[in-house]
Scaffold this motif. Structure first.
Motif, short mmCIF file in Angstrom:
data_model
loop_
_atom_site.label_atom_id
_atom_site.label_comp_id
_atom_site.label_asym_id
_atom_site.label_seq_id
_atom_site.Cartn_x
_atom_site.Cartn_y
_atom_site.Cartn_z
N ALA A 1 0.80 -1.22 0.00
CA ALA A 1 0.00 0.00 0.00
C ALA A 1 0.84 1.28 0.00
CB ALA A 1 -0.92 0.00 1.22
N ILE A 2 2.16 1.15 -0.02
CA ILE A 2 3.02 2.33 0.13
C ILE A 2 2.77 3.36 -0.96
CG2 ILE A 2 5.42 3.13 0.00
CD1 ILE A 2 6.20 0.54 1.50
N ASP A 3 2.80 2.94 -2.21
CA ASP A 3 2.66 3.90 -3.31
C ASP A 3 1.29 4.58 -3.30
OD1 ASP A 3 5.22 3.64 -4.45
OD2 ASP A 3 4.64 1.81 -5.49
N SER A 4 0.24 3.80 -3.08
CA SER A 4 -1.10 4.39 -3.08
C SER A 4 -1.29 5.32 -1.88
CB SER A 4 -2.17 3.30 -3.08
OG SER A 4 -2.06 2.49 -1.93
N ASP A 5 -0.71 4.97 -0.74
CA ASP A 5 -0.81 5.84 0.43
C ASP A 5 -0.10 7.17 0.22
OD1 ASP A 5 -2.28 3.95 1.75
OD2 ASP A 5 -0.76 3.42 3.23
N LEU A 6 1.10 7.11 -0.38
CA LEU A 6 1.84 8.35 -0.64
C LEU A 6 1.13 9.23 -1.66
CD1 LEU A 6 5.56 7.14 -0.66
CD2 LEU A 6 4.44 8.57 1.05
N ARG A 7 0.57 8.60 -2.69
CA ARG A 7 -0.21 9.39 -3.67
C ARG A 7 -1.39 10.06 -2.99
NH1 ARG A 7 0.72 5.00 -7.18
NH2 ARG A 7 -1.32 4.13 -6.67
N ALA A 8 -2.02 9.34 -2.08
CA ALA A 8 -3.19 9.90 -1.39
C ALA A 8 -2.82 11.09 -0.52
CB ALA A 8 -3.85 8.81 -0.54
N ILE A 9 -1.69 10.98 0.20
CA ILE A 9 -1.24 12.10 1.04
C ILE A 9 -0.94 13.32 0.19
CG2 ILE A 9 0.61 12.94 2.53
CD1 ILE A 9 0.88 10.15 3.67
N ARG A 10 -0.25 13.09 -0.92
CA ARG A 10 0.12 14.21 -1.80
C ARG A 10 -1.13 14.86 -2.42
NH1 ARG A 10 5.55 14.13 -5.38
NH2 ARG A 10 5.57 16.34 -5.93
N THR A 11 -2.08 14.03 -2.83
CA THR A 11 -3.33 14.55 -3.41
C THR A 11 -4.10 15.35 -2.37
OG1 THR A 11 -3.48 12.68 -4.93
CG2 THR A 11 -5.49 13.92 -4.53
N LEU A 12 -4.15 14.84 -1.15
CA LEU A 12 -4.87 15.54 -0.08
C LEU A 12 -4.24 16.90 0.20
CD1 LEU A 12 -7.11 15.36 2.06
CD2 LEU A 12 -5.44 14.29 3.59
#
Length: 469
Positions: free
Chosen positions: A176-187
């Motif tokens: 889940a690392i890549d999707s979690d980091l994308r989510a933080i950046r998008t937020l």
């Protein structure tokens, strides 16, 4: 620790989670929900504040961010893993290089997360440790400690009675690392909290690399063994012994090492001299990492250190968790060490050349920016300068050269200086190596502050910098 904090800690320990959202899809769905809520809030904010005064808009904006932080906290219960760890890493970095609003939101990702129940974590144990190995152990079902990427259970080897610990990784956190980091950046982008002229790519790349490393328990076993070997002859430190026969890519088994946290009342009641000795030993280890080994354990979390009290006064530092250990290339370390030496000795020529080599500053930079950056670095070494040094503006250095690490305004003054740089200039992203090195430096300061150390650290640092040409 006051009663409220103690009760909060006790509640967190007593509460257990029965599951976590471990699939990329379920995690992405939760994070997408947060982002949509944030986007809707931004749109509503624009409509409702269109005709309001600047002061009223700012107050409404702060309230919006507070609400978003609450939304994130309520959603985090079942979202252990890289989301929480990345929030911790980025907020430590954000103390210096992100707007305060962004850092406040990142801190909300550092949710007080209870451990998984035995029923929820046991499948990971069954999957990653063969039955013939499990049969050799008596494993306690209640977690000894929990973190963002995994939790620790105490166990006993039946044949010998030896106490050990098993660090068990939560299911699928590595996926889940890549999707979690994308989510933080998008937020952060949705909430318009990322600086427009600040390149965040190196920062997120460094965080991703470290998160991937921290889910590799085989590598952590190797790193732990390396620190064990390096410090084997030094009785000031204790490093757990890795037990390979009970370890796997998702389980790390080590010897159980007792000790107390630095903020424990027994440690706090030790005489000043013993606390000072512990502080100097902690500093000495930090300098060994930077100046001798070029290998740094970059996670300064308080839970990664314990203190073992000795009746004869030979107290020891117990070191845990080497998953975030990083090796630094000499191309970076050589000018970095020179920067430290130049700051310590007030040698502007040595400092400026090293800062240019690291591309912190450039010849065509605004002179005021160069001046502020130089002042920041020279102030950073304040605990190590001489009593007579004119930079001792805070009056924290006694006549005998001791520095009071608890009662100092240095962190606040440094933060103020950084905000001057960020708000007044187009300041490029620092070298990615600095992200976790700064994190470690801040952790060292906090540890010495908790010990209420009053020590003369200059002589110790000079011992390492005098080798630098």
């Amino acid at each position: 620790m006051d009663d409220k904090k103690s009760a909060k800690k006790q509640n967190t320990q007593n509460k257990q989670l029965n599951k976590i959202k471990s699939s990329v899809f379920s995690r992405s769905l939760s994070l997408a929900k947060l982002t949509l809520q944030a986007g809707a809030s931004i749109a509503q904010h624009g409509v409702t504040t269109a005709l309001k005064s600047k002061e009223s808009k700012e107050e409404t904006w702060k309230q919006l961010l507070q609400n978003q932080a609450l939304n994130i906290s309520s959603e985090l219960g079942e979202l252990k893993g890289s989301l929480m760890k990345a929030g911790q890493m980025l907020s430590m970095y954000g103390e210096h290089f992100l707007p305060p609003e962004a850092n406040q939101l990142l801190k909300s990702l550092q949710h007080d997360s209870p451990p998984l129940s035995w029923e929820a974590i046991e499948p990971s144990l069954l999957k990653n440790l063969p039955a013939e190995k499990r049969d050799l152990l008596e494993i306690e079902k209640e977690a000894l400690a929990s973190a963002s990427m995994g939790q620790v259970h105490r166990a006993r080897i039946k044949a010998t009675g030896e106490s050990i610990v098993l660090k068990i990784q939560y299911p699928n956190v590595d996926r889940a690392i890549d999707s979690d980091l994308r989510a933080i950046r998008t937020l952060l982008s949705t909430l318009k909290l990322l600086p427009k002229d600040f390149n965040m790519d190196p920062i997120f790349a460094e965080v991703r690399e470290m998160l991937v490393q921290e889910t590799d328990y085989e590598l952590e076993a190797q790193l732990t063994e390396q620190f064990y070997d390096r410090l084997a002859g030094d009785s000031r430190y204790v490093v757990p012994r890795v037990l390979r026969e009970f370890s796997s890519p998702k389980i790390l088994a080590t010897s159980f090492e007792r000790g107390l946290r630095a903020d424990d009342t027994l440690i706090q009641s030790l005489p000043q001299e013993r606390r000072n000795r512990l502080a100097l030993n902690f500093l000495d280890l930090y300098f060994k990492e930077i100046f001798d080994w070029g290998v740094v354990q970059t996670d300064p979390h308080a839970g990664n250190y314990r203190i073992r009290i000795d009746p004869q006064g030979r107290d020891q530092l117990v070191l845990f968790d080497f998953g975030a250990t990083r090796s630094y290339d000499l191309n970076f370390l050589t000018p970095y060490r020179r920067m430290v030496k130049g700051s310590l000795l007030n040698d502007r020529e040595l400092f400026l050349q090293a800062a240019r080599d690291l591309r912190f500053i450039r010849d065509n930079d605004d002179p005021e920016l160069q001046k502020l950056f130089e002042e920041f670095c020279f102030e950073t070494v304040e605990p190590f300068i001489e009593h007579s040094d004119p930079r001792n503006s805070d009056g924290q250095i006694d006549v005998d050269g001791t520095y009071d690490w608890k009662n100092t305004t240095l962190p606040q003054r440094l933060s103020k200086k950084v905000f001057q740089i960020i708000r007044g200039f187009h300041f490029r992203t620092p070298p990615r190596e600095m992200i976790f090195l700064d994190r470690k430096t801040g952790g060292v300061f906090i540890f010495l502050s908790v010990l209420r150390a009053k020590i003369r650290g200059r002589d110790l640092l000079l011992k390492y910098t005098e080798r630098i040409s």
